[in-house]
Structures are given as structure tokens and as C-alpha cells.
Write an enzyme that holds these catalytic residues in place. Structure first.
Site, PDB file in Angstrom:
ATOM      1  N   ASP A 297      -3.640  -4.483   3.041  1.00  0.00           N
ATOM      2  CA  ASP A 297      -2.799  -3.490   3.707  1.00  0.00           C
ATOM      3  C   ASP A 297      -2.621  -3.829   5.188  1.00  0.00           C
ATOM      4  OD1 ASP A 297      -1.535  -0.777   3.682  1.00  0.00           O
ATOM      5  OD2 ASP A 297      -3.121  -0.348   5.127  1.00  0.00           O
ATOM      6  N   GLU A 339       0.631  -7.483   2.469  1.00  0.00           N
ATOM      7  CA  GLU A 339       1.608  -6.439   2.790  1.00  0.00           C
ATOM      8  C   GLU A 339       1.976  -6.596   4.261  1.00  0.00           C
ATOM      9  OE1 GLU A 339       2.913  -2.172   4.011  1.00  0.00           O
ATOM     10  OE2 GLU A 339       0.959  -2.969   4.514  1.00  0.00           O
TER      11      GLU A 339
HETATM   12  C1  GLC Z   1       0.635   0.439   4.853  1.00  0.00           C
HETATM   13  C2  GLC Z   1       0.856   1.409   3.732  1.00  0.00           C
HETATM   14  C3  GLC Z   1       1.356   2.694   4.292  1.00  0.00           C
HETATM   15  C4  GLC Z   1       0.348   3.225   5.245  1.00  0.00           C
HETATM   16  C5  GLC Z   1      -0.051   2.190   6.282  1.00  0.00           C
HETATM   17  C6  GLC Z   1      -1.321   2.567   6.959  1.00  0.00           C
HETATM   18  O1  GLC Z   1       1.801   0.084   5.484  1.00  0.00           O
HETATM   19  O2  GLC Z   1       1.719   0.872   2.792  1.00  0.00           O
HETATM   20  O3  GLC Z   1       1.643   3.628   3.293  1.00  0.00           O
HETATM   21  O4  GLC Z   1       0.890   4.334   5.889  1.00  0.00           O
HETATM   22  O5  GLC Z   1      -0.303   0.926   5.739  1.00  0.00           O
HETATM   23  O6  GLC Z   1      -2.424   2.367   6.114  1.00  0.00           O
HETATM   24  C1  GLC Z   2       3.856  -0.906   7.686  1.00  0.00           C
HETATM   25  C2  GLC Z   2       5.080  -1.420   8.446  1.00  0.00           C
HETATM   26  C3  GLC Z   2       6.082  -0.365   8.642  1.00  0.00           C
HETATM   27  C4  GLC Z   2       5.973   0.537   7.471  1.00  0.00           C
HETATM   28  C5  GLC Z   2       4.700   1.303   7.656  1.00  0.00           C
HETATM   29  C6  GLC Z   2       4.442   2.268   6.579  1.00  0.00           C
HETATM   30  O1  GLC Z   2       2.757  -1.663   7.884  1.00  0.00           O
HETATM   31  O2  GLC Z   2       4.905  -2.205   9.541  1.00  0.00           O
HETATM   32  O3  GLC Z   2       7.363  -0.878   8.765  1.00  0.00           O
HETATM   33  O4  GLC Z   2       7.065   1.354   7.407  1.00  0.00           O
HETATM   34  O5  GLC Z   2       3.635   0.450   7.853  1.00  0.00           O
HETATM   35  O6  GLC Z   2       5.438   3.192   6.616  1.00  0.00           O
END
Ligand code: GLC
Ligand code: GLC
Length: 652
Positions: A297, A339
């Protein structure tokens, strides 16, 4: 600093640690393996991977005066976790070591879901295994199901204990049973490794709050604004509508805490080698519950350096490679999925056999929606032409919608190259998908509109964005037909373009936006909840096998995934765009060994006719057959395409 002879130093340090490793093996109990067998396995792994891990850790932590202390602790942590690895996973490790590219198979197809919204809890999720099999899934990602803070937990991404399951969903034992059942059914369990931050009520954060200095040093905290203000000059804001800035004042601590996401998600400080060791233990604990793919993540944010935007720094890559290297020693069955929802150049940098073997493909996701809005494929083609092909042994994970928003993260240069003004275009796309553009079929909702910068992202389910919600509102047959075709075409591209197709469960029945989140104070500020509807199990009961909209969607997706598994050309990621001269059409060639597949997709509601004669020079057979309709196409004649038609052409 003097030159370091890594081979020599790695060997020397291992020699010093080895007696402790042997001692641990000696003391561990195994009914299956003798001491000698264990030693043989670990010696072989260390011979292959130790020098690299040593080098990576040295890059990150070599300047600590007590480097060897950490080095030893990190390796012994890995050894302890390896010795705790259950027998079936031990076997899985050996299988995967012999078949490292297992995720490149055309059998791979994924689904992701929230346990509570999909089945209620883990025991009831086990009962859904036949459903996953019916759909043809070989990989299921469960959104964070760990113990998380009470109240708003960012959908579970504020974790209080990586080793405990949220009691509402079940127990750790339920998770282990599920993993084993999944494995027996040929389904890989995918879970999140949320390693950028912990919740503010994780044990480490609690200890820090109670004044424990060692734990305070797990996080980035500052007594006043001096340093935060310096950092802040270069940082982006991720959730600007919820909260400004990247630091949160903590009353109890009397300090500012780095919180990239929500104020209750404390960023971990990886410059501290103890944090790396501690998180390695959490990671391997997850591996030992039976997880086969870890979704890493928020990879972009894990390393901070003053004067930079603290995203995608070189040390972030070194750090992930070090985690990967730990896995090669202690749990080689495990693969990493990145991700990184950032600029496409940066997304690509995380993808490597020794870093993240697979990666979300946010650029393709955004550009498919872009092409659907414009009915033009030029930007998509421009991007695919130089960004899609991946290094051997790695794979994309392609998706249309997930639990997060859509951000228009395409490259500005790609846009200019095809005559598009990128900022104006982003504005158009936001308008198109949030109801501000007249004539749009999409029903989306703005996410994180930053009034200072004008930035905005979009929420909405696949079905609502593709026009089914509009069709339902107007009860219009023609609109519904177009939406269904649009979806089938998109899914057909997704499943054939190279990489693992991933659906967000609910998509298979066309679940529409759920606006109830607005009534829940814990969710109302976060429009991503609009596209996280609960599964309604009456839908399959009522519509399976029927000609209704959900019935057609389900059958169509199932057929696409079945066909994917039957086509050897879809193994791996060999990909080439085909020069079809039509601005509304996308065409590409996929191949593996001697098998070819030509995919042609019409991104508009207008019928098209394309000339395929150039295929004759490519050494492709003169007669092709669409695997779905069995219709034959000759490369001598024009090939006609209906509205949103998708063809998967095999050599006849
Ligand atoms: C990632 C997840 C998102 C979350 C963020 C913080 O981007 O996909 O849902 O808000 O990390 O953990
Ligand atoms: C992610 C991204 C951002 C995304 C968010 C979760 O890590 O950088 O673009 O929208 O966290 O919403």
C-alpha cells in the site's frame, strides 16, 4: 567512504551470524524435516540472496554505528519466521521457487472485495468459494480486515494490529482456514501490507504516546513547526478536503506527527532500521497466515527526504527491494503487488522481479475511461506504445475500478504529443464524469476537489460510470444497450491486453453507485464510499442465466474470463499495438510461442470499418476467426465493427 567489498563483508557477517541460525534451527521443532535438511535449504537460499540483502541494507543503514546489530536482528527475524512457516506453505515456497513466473499465466484473474460488504464475515466468505470458481477467479484480494481503530479507519487502512483480524469479521484462525481453502481451490489470497503508516492506536503509537523513546523513533514527530514547515514547501496534499497539510498536532505527545493520509494514520520512519526489522516481522507473519500476494500500500510515500516531495525517492525502491529480499529467504512463495498511483514513469520503477513483481496499472485504468469519454483512442495508443510492455517476469494488474478514486495521472508529454492540452483535458474529464458535462452518460461524484489547485479525482462504480445508472434513471433500452456493450468491450480489453484482469466484486452484476454513505457521518466526507456498495445476494438468485441486465453482464464477464484461459497467446505480456487507421479503434497483437491473438475494439457508438490488410506483412494468416461469435474475417476485406464491438481474432 572507502570502497566496500560487499561479497567479502556479506560473507564475513554471515559467518558471524550463522551459529545463531544453527542454534535456532536446532531448537525449532519439525516433524517433517531433519536439522540437516533445514540447514541445507537455508544455506542454499542464503547463498543466493544474502549478499543482495546485505548490500541493500547497507545502502539504507550502513551509516548507523550499530549497523551489524540491526543486520543480525533482521536476518534472525527472517529465520524465526521461516522456521514458523506452516508445512503447506513451505511446500508452496518450493513450488514457487521452481515456477517464479506463476502469475504470468493466462489462468490468472482477480477479484477484490470488502469482507463485511460482500459476505458479512470470513466464515461466510469461505462459503463463497464456489462463486469465485464459477466466475473463474484465481486470486482474491480482501480489503484490509485487520484490527483497526474505532470510528473512521479509512476503510481499514488505519491498522492497530497486523496480527489480529477485526473481530466483526472473524478470527485469525478463520483467516488461516480461508487461506487454506482458497489454496485448495486454486485461488491465491491477496492481502494488504499497509507499511507506510500505522493507526494512532497501534501498540507502537501507544508506547510512543506513553513517552517510550524507542517507539517515538518509529514515527516522524517534531516539537514545533520548524521542520514540518520546511518539508511542507515541497509536499502534495492527498486528502485536502478532509484536512490540510501533512502533519497533525498531537496534544498528548505535544508534538507534530507526520500523517500523509488522515490525521490518525501515522507515517512510519524507515530511516530507523528497527522499523524495517519490526515491519519485516509483521510482513512475514502475514505471509505465514497463507497470503500469496501482498499488496504494498502507498509505496510512493515510504521514504522522506528534506527538500524533495517525499514521493518515489530512490530509497523507497531500495527499501522495497530489501523487503523482497527478506521474502526470498523466509517466504519465497510470496509475491508483491505495487500500489503506486503516481506518474506513469514512477509507476514503472517499482516493477521488477526483485522489487514488486506485479503492479496496478493506474495509467491504463484512467486512459480507458478517457477513451470512453472522448470516443478517441489516440492518447491511449500513445501511452500504450511506449509504456505497456513490461520487463520479463513481471505483470500488470489491470482494473477498471477499485475501491479508490480515478485520478487522471497520464503523462502531459503523451497528451501534447497527440495534440491534447493536458490540464484542459483533465478538467473536461472531471466534468464528463461528475455530471458537469452535458450529454455525458456517466454518473460519477467528485473526490478531493482541491479548490487551491483545481485538482479533482472521481468516484463511481464501473456500471454507473459506463452509463447503466443513466439508462436506469431514464428507463431507456437504447442507452442500456450501449452501456452493456461499452462494459463488455472494456472488460474484453482488460482481459486481453497483457496482465492480470482484476474486477471489483459487484461489477459482475453491474452494481450502481450507493449514495447512502452521505447519511453516515463517518463516511459522508469520503465519496469513495459511493462505489463500495454492499453485495446483494438476491441479484444472482434472480438474474443468473437470465436475459436481464445483470444476467447479461455476469454471463459476458464469465465468458471473457473463460476464453482468456483457453487462449495460449494470452500467457505473459508480449504486446504490440497494431496500426489500424481509425481514431475510434484500438487494435493490438498478443502472442506467446506460436500463438497469436489480435484484439480489435471500437470505442464509439458508431459502426466502424477497418482495413486489416497490413497484417499480411506481419506474417499473420489471411483468415481470422472471432473466438466469441465464430465469425470469420478475411484480411483482404474491410473488417466491420458494430457499436463498441470487441473482436478477439485467432488465426483460422
Ligand atoms: C492507499 C489505499 C487507500 C488509502 C491509502 C492510505 O492508497 O488504496 O484506500 O486511503 O492508501 O492507506
Ligand atoms: C494513493 C494515491 C492517491 C489516491 C489515494 C487514495 O496512494 O496517491 O492518488 O487517490 O492514495 O485515495
Amino acid at each position: 567512504m572507502p570502497e566496500i567489498d560487499f561479497a567479502y563483508e556479506a560473507e564475513r557477517s554471515l559467518r558471524r551470524i550463522r551459529p545463531k541460525i544453527l542454534d535456532r534451527i536446532e531448537r525449532s521443532e519439525s516433524s517433517r524435516f531433519s536439522f540437516e535438511e533445514r540447514v541445507e535449504v537455508i544455506d542454499a537460499r542464503l547463498a543466493e540472496h544474502w549478499e543482495r540483502l546485505f548490500m541493500l541494507l547497507h545502502q539504507l543503514y550502513g551509516n548507523h554505528y550499530d549497523f551489524f546489530f540491526y543486520l543480525e536482528n533482521i536476518l534472525l527475524t527472517a529465520i524465526d519466521c521461516w522456521l514458523n512457516r506452516p508445512d503447506d506453505l513451505y511446500d508452496l515456497d518450493i513450488r514457487r521457487e521452481n515456477d517464479p513466473g506463476w502469475y504470468l499465466s493466462n489462468n490468472m484473474a482477480g477479484g477484490s472485495l470488502y469482507v463485511d460488504l460482500f459476505s458479512g464475515d470470513l466464515p461466510r466468505l469461505r462459503e463463497k468459494i464456489p462463486y469465485f470458481q464459477e466466475l473463474g477467479l484465481s486470486y482474491v484480494h480482501l480489503m484490509p480486515l485487520y484490527a483497526s481503530r474505532a470510528g473512521n479507519s479509512d476503510g481499514g487502512y488505519a491498522i492497530s494490529d497486523y496480527r489480529a483480524v477485526d473481530p466483526k469479521l472473524g478470527t485469525l484462525e478463520d483467516l488461516q482456514l480461508l487461506a487454506a481453502d482458497f489454496r485448495a481451490a486454486g485461488i491465491s489470497l491477496v492481502l494488504d501490507f499497509v507499511f507506510n503508516h500505522t493507526s494512532d492506536d497501534h501498540e507502537w503509537a501507544i508506547q510512543a504516546r506513553e513517552g517510550d523513546r524507542e517507539h517515538l523513533d518509529y514515527y516522524h514527530t517534531y516539537p514545533d513547526r520548524t521542520i514540518p514547515d520546511q518539508y511542507e514547501q515541497h509536499l502534495r496534499e492527498i486528502f485536502p478536503t478532509v484536512r490540510r497539510g501533512n502533519f497533525t498536532w498531537h496534544e498528548e505527545l505535544q508534538r507534530w506527527v507526520w500523517t500523509t493520509f488522515n490525521s490518525f494514520q501515522w507515517d512510519l520512519k524507515y530511516a530507523n532500521p528497527e522499523v524495517f526489522r519490526a515491519m519485516s516481522a509483521e510482513m512475514l507473519f502475514l505471509a505465514n497466515t497463507g497470503v500469496e500476494i501482498l499488496r504494498l500500500d502507498a509505496v510512493a510515500f515510504i521514504w522522506k527526504q528534506m527538500g524533495t516531495n517525499c514521493e518515489n525517492l530512490p530509497q523507497a525502491h531500495t527499501l522495497i527491494q530489501a523487503f523482497n529480499s527478506v521474502c526470498r529467504i523466509a517466504a519465497p512463495g510470496l509475491a508483491f503487488k505495487s500500489e503506486a498511483i503516481v506518474h506513469p514513469d514512477e509507476v514503472a520503477k517499482y516493477i521488477h522481479r526483485q522489487e514488486c513483481q506485479i503492479s496496478y496499472n493506474p495509467t491504463l485504468m484512467a486512459l480507458l475511461w478517457e477513451s470512453i469519454a472522448t470516443r478517441q483512442t489516440k492518447l491511449l495508443k500513445q501511452s500504450l506504445s511506449h509504456r505497456h510492455q513490461l520487463p520479463r517476469g513481471t505483470s500488470w494488474v489491470n482494473y477498471l475500478r477499485g475501491h479508490d478514486d480515478i485520478g487522471w495521472s497520464f503523462d502531459n508529454g503523451d497528451a501534447w504529443a497527440v495534440g491534447i492540452n493536458p490540464d484542459g483535458h483533465r478538467k473536461f474529464l472531471n466534468d464528463f464524469y461528475t455530471g458537469a458535462f452535458e450529454g455525458s452518460f456517466a454518473r460519477g461524484v467528485p473526490f478531493q476537489h482541491n479548490t487551491d489547485t483545481g485538482d479533482m479525482r472521481v468516484s463511481g462504480t464501473m456500471a454507473s460510470l459506463a452509463g447503466l445508472e443513466e439508462a436506469a434513471e431514464q428507463d431507456d433500452k437504447e442507452l442500456r444497450e450501449m452501456a452493456l456493450r461499452r462494459i463488455r468491450m472494456l472488460q474484453g480489453v482488460l482481459a486481453s491486453i497483457g496482465g492480470i484482469p482484476l474486477i471489483f466484486l459487484g461489477e459482475e452484476w453491474g452494481l450502481l453507485n450507493d449514495y447512502d454513505y452521505l447519511e453516515d457521518p463517518e463516511k459522508a466526507e469520503d465519496s469513495r464510499w459511493v462505489h463500495r456498495p454492499a453485495m446483494d445476494w438476491n441479484i444472482p438468485k434472480k438474474h443468473r442465466g437470465k436475459k436481464s441486465t445483470p444476467g447479461r453482464l455476469f454471463r459476458s464477464l464469465k465468458e471473457i474470463l473463460e476464453m482468456r484461459k483457453a487462449l495460449p497467446a494470452l500467457v505473459g505480456n508480449q504486446f504490440q499495438l497494431l496500426p489500424v487507421d481509425d481514431e475510434h479503434v484500438l487494435a493490438y497483437l498478443r502472442w506467446h510461442d506460436a500463438s497469436n491473438l489480435i484484439v480489435i475494439a471500437n470505442f464509439s457508438e458508431k459502426p466502424r470499418s477497418v482495413d486489416l490488410s497490413f497484417l499480411r506483412q506481419e506474417g499473420i494468416a489471411h483468415f481470422l476467426k472471432d473466438v466469441f461469435s465464430q465469425q470469420t474475417v478475411s484480411t483482404k476485406n474491410e473488417c466491420s465493427l458494430g457499436p463498441y464491438e470487441l473482436l478477439w481474432l485467432e488465426e483460422d
